[in-house]
Scaffold this motif. Structure first.
Motif, mmCIF file in Angstrom:
data_model
loop_
_atom_site.group_PDB
_atom_site.id
_atom_site.type_symbol
_atom_site.label_atom_id
_atom_site.label_comp_id
_atom_site.label_asym_id
_atom_site.label_seq_id
_atom_site.Cartn_x
_atom_site.Cartn_y
_atom_site.Cartn_z
ATOM 1 N N GLY A 9 0.790 -1.223 0.000
ATOM 2 C CA GLY A 9 0.000 0.000 0.000
ATOM 3 C C GLY A 9 0.824 1.275 0.000
ATOM 4 O O GLY A 9 0.283 2.366 0.092
ATOM 5 N N TRP A 10 2.138 1.179 -0.124
ATOM 6 C CA TRP A 10 2.990 2.367 -0.108
ATOM 7 C C TRP A 10 3.349 2.834 -1.505
ATOM 8 O O TRP A 10 4.198 3.690 -1.677
ATOM 9 N N GLY A 11 2.699 2.287 -2.518
ATOM 10 C CA GLY A 11 2.882 2.746 -3.895
ATOM 11 C C GLY A 11 1.643 3.492 -4.339
ATOM 12 O O GLY A 11 0.928 4.077 -3.533
ATOM 13 N N LYS A 12 1.371 3.460 -5.631
ATOM 14 C CA LYS A 12 0.164 4.098 -6.145
ATOM 15 C C LYS A 12 -0.350 3.295 -7.322
ATOM 16 O O LYS A 12 0.381 2.540 -7.953
ATOM 17 N N ALA A 13 -1.616 3.466 -7.592
ATOM 18 C CA ALA A 13 -2.228 2.810 -8.736
ATOM 19 C C ALA A 13 -1.787 3.519 -10.019
ATOM 20 O O ALA A 13 -1.344 4.669 -9.971
ATOM 21 N N PRO A 14 -1.886 2.850 -11.173
ATOM 22 C CA PRO A 14 -1.571 3.536 -12.419
ATOM 23 C C PRO A 14 -2.488 4.736 -12.621
ATOM 24 O O PRO A 14 -3.655 4.705 -12.257
ATOM 25 N N GLY A 15 -1.942 5.796 -13.169
ATOM 26 C CA GLY A 15 -2.735 6.989 -13.421
ATOM 27 C C GLY A 15 -2.520 8.050 -12.356
ATOM 28 O O GLY A 15 -1.790 7.854 -11.391
ATOM 29 N N ALA A 16 -3.160 9.176 -12.550
ATOM 30 C CA ALA A 16 -3.000 10.304 -11.636
ATOM 31 C C ALA A 16 -3.903 10.161 -10.423
ATOM 32 O O ALA A 16 -4.967 9.553 -10.489
ATOM 33 N N ARG A 17 -3.464 10.723 -9.308
ATOM 34 C CA ARG A 17 -4.246 10.754 -8.073
ATOM 35 C C ARG A 17 -4.735 12.180 -7.842
ATOM 36 O O ARG A 17 -4.135 13.133 -8.340
ATOM 37 N N PRO A 18 -5.786 12.341 -7.028
ATOM 38 C CA PRO A 18 -6.207 13.697 -6.656
ATOM 39 C C PRO A 18 -5.091 14.395 -5.881
ATOM 40 O O PRO A 18 -4.289 13.750 -5.198
ATOM 41 N N ALA A 19 -5.030 15.702 -5.943
ATOM 42 C CA ALA A 19 -3.941 16.470 -5.329
ATOM 43 C C ALA A 19 -3.831 16.237 -3.830
ATOM 44 O O ALA A 19 -2.735 16.256 -3.282
ATOM 45 N N GLY A 20 -4.896 15.974 -3.132
ATOM 46 C CA GLY A 20 -4.849 15.744 -1.698
ATOM 47 C C GLY A 20 -4.195 14.436 -1.305
ATOM 48 O O GLY A 20 -3.904 14.202 -0.142
ATOM 49 N N GLU A 21 -3.955 13.557 -2.263
ATOM 50 C CA GLU A 21 -3.385 12.238 -1.982
ATOM 51 C C GLU A 21 -1.954 12.107 -2.483
ATOM 52 O O GLU A 21 -1.450 11.000 -2.625
ATOM 53 N N TRP A 22 -1.283 13.217 -2.749
ATOM 54 C CA TRP A 22 0.069 13.170 -3.292
ATOM 55 C C TRP A 22 1.141 12.997 -2.227
ATOM 56 O O TRP A 22 2.285 12.748 -2.544
ATOM 57 N N GLY A 23 0.827 13.152 -0.978
ATOM 58 C CA GLY A 23 1.829 13.098 0.077
ATOM 59 C C GLY A 23 2.400 11.703 0.289
ATOM 60 O O GLY A 23 1.779 10.693 -0.034
ATOM 61 N N LEU A 24 3.608 11.648 0.845
ATOM 62 C CA LEU A 24 4.255 10.364 1.113
ATOM 63 C C LEU A 24 3.575 9.593 2.228
ATOM 64 O O LEU A 24 3.711 8.374 2.307
ATOM 65 N N THR A 25 2.857 10.256 3.119
ATOM 66 C CA THR A 25 2.240 9.570 4.248
ATOM 67 C C THR A 25 0.878 8.979 3.914
ATOM 68 O O THR A 25 0.262 8.354 4.765
ATOM 69 N N VAL A 26 0.414 9.129 2.688
ATOM 70 C CA VAL A 26 -0.883 8.583 2.284
ATOM 71 C C VAL A 26 -0.676 7.145 1.833
ATOM 72 O O VAL A 26 0.070 6.874 0.901
ATOM 73 N N ARG A 27 -1.332 6.232 2.526
ATOM 74 C CA ARG A 27 -1.214 4.815 2.190
ATOM 75 C C ARG A 27 -2.433 4.395 1.381
ATOM 76 O O ARG A 27 -3.568 4.743 1.711
ATOM 77 N N ASP A 28 -2.219 3.621 0.352
ATOM 78 C CA ASP A 28 -3.278 3.194 -0.556
ATOM 79 C C ASP A 28 -3.881 1.885 -0.049
ATOM 80 O O ASP A 28 -3.295 0.825 -0.198
ATOM 81 N N ARG A 29 -5.073 1.972 0.538
ATOM 82 C CA ARG A 29 -5.745 0.781 1.079
ATOM 83 C C ARG A 29 -6.333 -0.106 -0.017
ATOM 84 O O ARG A 29 -6.660 -1.258 0.236
ATOM 85 N N ALA A 30 -6.474 0.395 -1.228
ATOM 86 C CA ALA A 30 -7.021 -0.399 -2.329
ATOM 87 C C ALA A 30 -6.022 -1.418 -2.843
ATOM 88 O O ALA A 30 -6.378 -2.290 -3.620
ATOM 89 N N ALA A 31 -4.777 -1.357 -2.395
ATOM 90 C CA ALA A 31 -3.750 -2.277 -2.886
ATOM 91 C C ALA A 31 -4.012 -3.711 -2.446
ATOM 92 O O ALA A 31 -3.549 -4.650 -3.091
ATOM 93 N N ARG A 32 -4.741 -3.919 -1.365
ATOM 94 C CA ARG A 32 -5.015 -5.285 -0.901
ATOM 95 C C ARG A 32 -5.829 -6.070 -1.921
ATOM 96 O O ARG A 32 -5.632 -7.263 -2.083
ATOM 97 N N GLN A 33 -6.773 -5.419 -2.585
ATOM 98 C CA GLN A 33 -7.580 -6.094 -3.589
ATOM 99 C C GLN A 33 -6.907 -6.059 -4.959
ATOM 100 O O GLN A 33 -7.258 -6.835 -5.825
ATOM 101 N N GLY A 34 -5.978 -5.174 -5.147
ATOM 102 C CA GLY A 34 -5.298 -5.030 -6.424
ATOM 103 C C GLY A 34 -5.849 -3.844 -7.194
ATOM 104 O O GLY A 34 -7.017 -3.497 -7.069
ATOM 105 N N HIS A 35 -4.988 -3.214 -7.936
ATOM 106 C CA HIS A 35 -5.392 -2.085 -8.766
ATOM 107 C C HIS A 35 -5.749 -2.602 -10.153
ATOM 108 O O HIS A 35 -5.026 -3.412 -10.712
#
Length: 128
Positions: free
Chosen positions: A59-85
């Motif tokens: 969850g410390w990476g990002k999905a393909p494509g752009a993210r909203p500006a509020g989610e650009w920080g390093l401390t934002v963890r991607d919880r959707a990674a458990r199911q897969g992008h």
């Protein structure tokens, strides 16, 4: 730089880049005359994509494509990674398929927060 673009700065990206850079420096020193340096540098570069992939799946990476500006920080963890992008090669290689993304929808990353345990509490529906 205007700051309007998601450049994908994530913990997974920075960690993999740092390991690969260190391996390239050691290999470059080997080219300049330090004999075991080339092989040591190449050996150091091997774990770079593996560490990046493991951190992405955690969850410390990002999905393909752009993210909203509020989610650009390093401390934002991607919880959707458990199911897969959806459309993510790294997730597919790990056996995580993910649901197909709706047009214009992005996964829901969540900032990490401490977990609260509710020990001893019962469900009010069970008493009815």
């Amino acid at each position: 730089m205007s700051g309007l673009h998601d450049e994908g700065h994530t913990v997974a990206g920075w960690a993999g880049c740092a390991i690969a850079t260190a391996g390239a420096v050691v290999a470059g020193m080997g080219i300049c005359g330090r004999h075991p340096g080339i092989w040591m540098g190449l050996a150091l570069m091997v774990p770079a994509p593996l560490v990046t992939w493991a951190l992405h799946l955690a969850g410390w990476g990002k999905a393909p494509g752009a993210r909203p500006a509020g989610e650009w920080g390093l401390t934002v963890r991607d919880r959707a990674a458990r199911q897969g992008h959806p459309d993510c090669l790294g997730c597919r290689l790990a056996g995580r398929r993910g649901a197909p993304a709706a047009a214009g929808a992005a996964p829901e990353p969540v900032a990490t927060a401490p977990r609260v345990r509710t020990v001893g509490l019962t469900d009010h529906r069970a008493r009815q």
